[in-house]
Design a protein around this motif. Structure first.
Motif, mmCIF file in Angstrom:
data_model
loop_
_atom_site.group_PDB
_atom_site.id
_atom_site.type_symbol
_atom_site.label_atom_id
_atom_site.label_comp_id
_atom_site.label_asym_id
_atom_site.label_seq_id
_atom_site.Cartn_x
_atom_site.Cartn_y
_atom_site.Cartn_z
ATOM 1 N N TYR A 1 -9.807 -2.318 10.840
ATOM 2 C CA TYR A 1 -8.734 -1.780 10.009
ATOM 3 C C TYR A 1 -9.332 -1.220 8.726
ATOM 4 O O TYR A 1 -9.802 -1.964 7.865
ATOM 5 C CB TYR A 1 -7.690 -2.856 9.726
ATOM 6 N N ARG A 2 -9.342 0.103 8.651
ATOM 7 C CA ARG A 2 -9.902 0.775 7.479
ATOM 8 C C ARG A 2 -8.848 0.882 6.377
ATOM 9 O O ARG A 2 -7.657 1.025 6.656
ATOM 10 C CB ARG A 2 -10.372 2.185 7.831
ATOM 11 N N SER A 3 -9.308 0.850 5.136
ATOM 12 C CA SER A 3 -8.416 1.061 3.990
ATOM 13 C C SER A 3 -9.076 2.033 3.026
ATOM 14 O O SER A 3 -10.305 2.084 2.916
ATOM 15 C CB SER A 3 -8.114 -0.259 3.275
ATOM 16 N N SER B 1 -4.129 3.232 5.056
ATOM 17 C CA SER B 1 -4.888 2.413 5.992
ATOM 18 C C SER B 1 -4.637 2.885 7.415
ATOM 19 O O SER B 1 -3.625 3.538 7.693
ATOM 20 C CB SER B 1 -4.515 0.936 5.851
ATOM 21 N N CYS C 1 0.841 -1.196 0.000
ATOM 22 C CA CYS C 1 0.000 0.000 0.000
ATOM 23 C C CYS C 1 0.883 1.255 0.000
ATOM 24 O O CYS C 1 1.636 1.488 0.933
ATOM 25 C CB CYS C 1 -0.900 -0.015 1.232
ATOM 26 N N CYS D 1 -2.892 4.527 -1.765
ATOM 27 C CA CYS D 1 -3.598 3.689 -0.818
ATOM 28 C C CYS D 1 -3.137 4.027 0.589
ATOM 29 O O CYS D 1 -1.960 4.289 0.809
ATOM 30 C CB CYS D 1 -3.328 2.219 -1.141
ATOM 31 N N GLY E 1 -13.518 -2.290 7.035
ATOM 32 C CA GLY E 1 -12.953 -3.365 7.826
ATOM 33 C C GLY E 1 -13.965 -4.259 8.504
ATOM 34 O O GLY E 1 -13.590 -5.184 9.227
#
Length: 421
Positions: free
Chosen positions: A181-183, A200, A40, A198, A160
């Protein structure tokens, strides 16, 4: 090539044009995200320099030429292997011309090379704080990129918990407690380039107020004069274990035969339910009902508060009146072992600034020591820097004509609650 006698080999680093296909739409963004197995990348550093290497070029007739490069930004260079750094990102066309050193004949634009200079890019997810179940939070990000030639083609959020969104800045709520865990995937495009970034982070979701913010709404409506005290209302449900209290983080912790404590605070104000005892055998719904009823009772009353204190001009000792206020604040803190306190001490704006800061520090030290002597542990007391926390609560600026009462309001010490460590 335009000239049949010349063979040119170009060797230079690839500077831009990461190609990720032409997908559009939210489903395509989701597919791209799910297939994106590379590391990422949240930041692309600027690289404005190129190397054009044609040392493998040759002339079938054995002729020698002078190789001249027009780099597209007004710079002219000569040689078989040249290096050049551009000042700004963008698309440049590097044009090669050949000159016969004997006849001076020139072959214009023997080669044209498109050079894409990216500039730097950065993507940061704005952090979420004090996230609660079933309460919407705004998911947002900060994006740094070279110029307006780039436009956001799409964004894709993965929260997530199995849910996603393609809105640029969506509102979203979590239904269960836990760490998620957000992305975030953001694609930028210009007429000549594509960039994929990207980022996170993690979000800890805690249990929400079962009354949907009744106490936080109530405490938020109370007017606070000092900017130092202007904090976001915070709700906690605590469960007692032995002599200590621990924050309840999930519904599975809500059981019968237990003692709970409801805490909501903002600045110097606090709602405290004290101990709420839930009988043995109570199920989740019964526990929530008890807590909700107690919360509503609290909201009908007034919060407790840490009191401010006021100093006379140049006063650097604790008067009997100030000690009485400190005694009341100490008593309140001793009844709230889960809370810490932050102290902000101020002087008026008149006179020497450095003298005012020194006086504030002296007063803060006296206050903290007195509270420690009265039984509050030193690590529960934080003293704010007077240089950063200094805050007038009226218009008594330097040189203004303010009366005694107005000046006294600024010669004060404020106290605000903080959740204990």
């Amino acid at each position: 090539m335009k000239n049949k006698w010349i063979s040119i080999v170009l060797l230079w680093p690839i500077l831009a044009s990461h190609s990720y296909g032409q997908e559009v739409g939210c489903e395509a963004a989701k597919a791209r995200f799910l297939s994106f197995d590379a590391k990422c990348i949240s930041r692309i550093a600027s690289n404005n320099c190129v190397n054009l290497d044609i040392t493998d070029s040759y002339d079938f007739e054995g002729k020698e030429f002078v190789f001249k490069w027009d780099m597209g930004d007004g710079t002219i260079l000569e040689g078989l292997n040249i290096n050049h750094c551009y000042n700004n990102p963008g698309l440049y066309v590097a044009k090669l011309s050949l000159e016969d050193p004997i006849t001076k004949a020139v072959i214009q634009e023997e080669a044209e090379i498109d050079v894409v200079i990216k500039g730097s890019f950065g993507l940061t997810m704005n952090p979420l704080e004090d996230v609660r179940t079933d309460i919407e939070e705004n998911a947002s990000f900060t994006l740094d990129y070279p110029d307006s030639a780039y436009q956001i083609k799409y964004t894709y959020w993965d929260f997530g918990d199995g849910n996603f969104s393609c809105e640029g800045s969506p509102n979203y709520s979590y239904s269960k407690t836990g760490t998620y865990y957000r992305s975030l995937l953001v694609r930028l495009e210009s007429s000549i380039d594509q960039v994929l970034l990207c980022a996170s982070d993690s979000v800890t979701v805690k249990l929400a107020d079962p009354t949907a913010g009744l106490l936080t709404d109530a405490i938020a409506q109370i007017e606070i004069d000092s900017r130092f005290l202007e904090d976001k209302p915070t709700y906690f449900l605590m469960k007692k274990t032995g002599d200590t209290y621990k924050e309840v983080e999930g519904q599975d912790e809500l059981t019968g035969n237990a003692t709970y404590r409801i805490i909501t605070y903002r600045g110097n104000l606090i709602y405290d339910s004290e101990d709420v005892i839930v009988p043995d055998g109570a199920d989740l719904k019964a526990v929530q009902t008890v807590i909700s009823e107690k919360t509503m009772q609290l909201a009908e009353g007034s919060p407790s508060s840490l009191q401010a204190m006021f100093f006379e001009l140049d006063q650097n000792e604790l008067s009997r009146k100030i000690k009485k206020i400190l005694d009341d604040n100490v008593e309140l803190l001793q009844n709230l072992p889960m809370m810490d306190v932050e102290v902000g001490v101020y002087t008026t704006s008149g006179g020497s600034y450095n003298k005012g800061v020194a006086l504030s520090i002296k007063r803060a030290q006296l206050i903290k020591q007195y509270m420690v002597d009265e039984g509050v542990k030193a690590d529960r007391i934080k003293v704010s820097s007077p240089q950063t926390a200094r805050s007038l609560i009226n218009s008594c600026l330097t040189g203004s004509n303010c009366d005694y009462v107005d000046e006294l309001l600024n010669r004060r010490a404020d106290f605000k609650f903080k959740m204990g460590r």
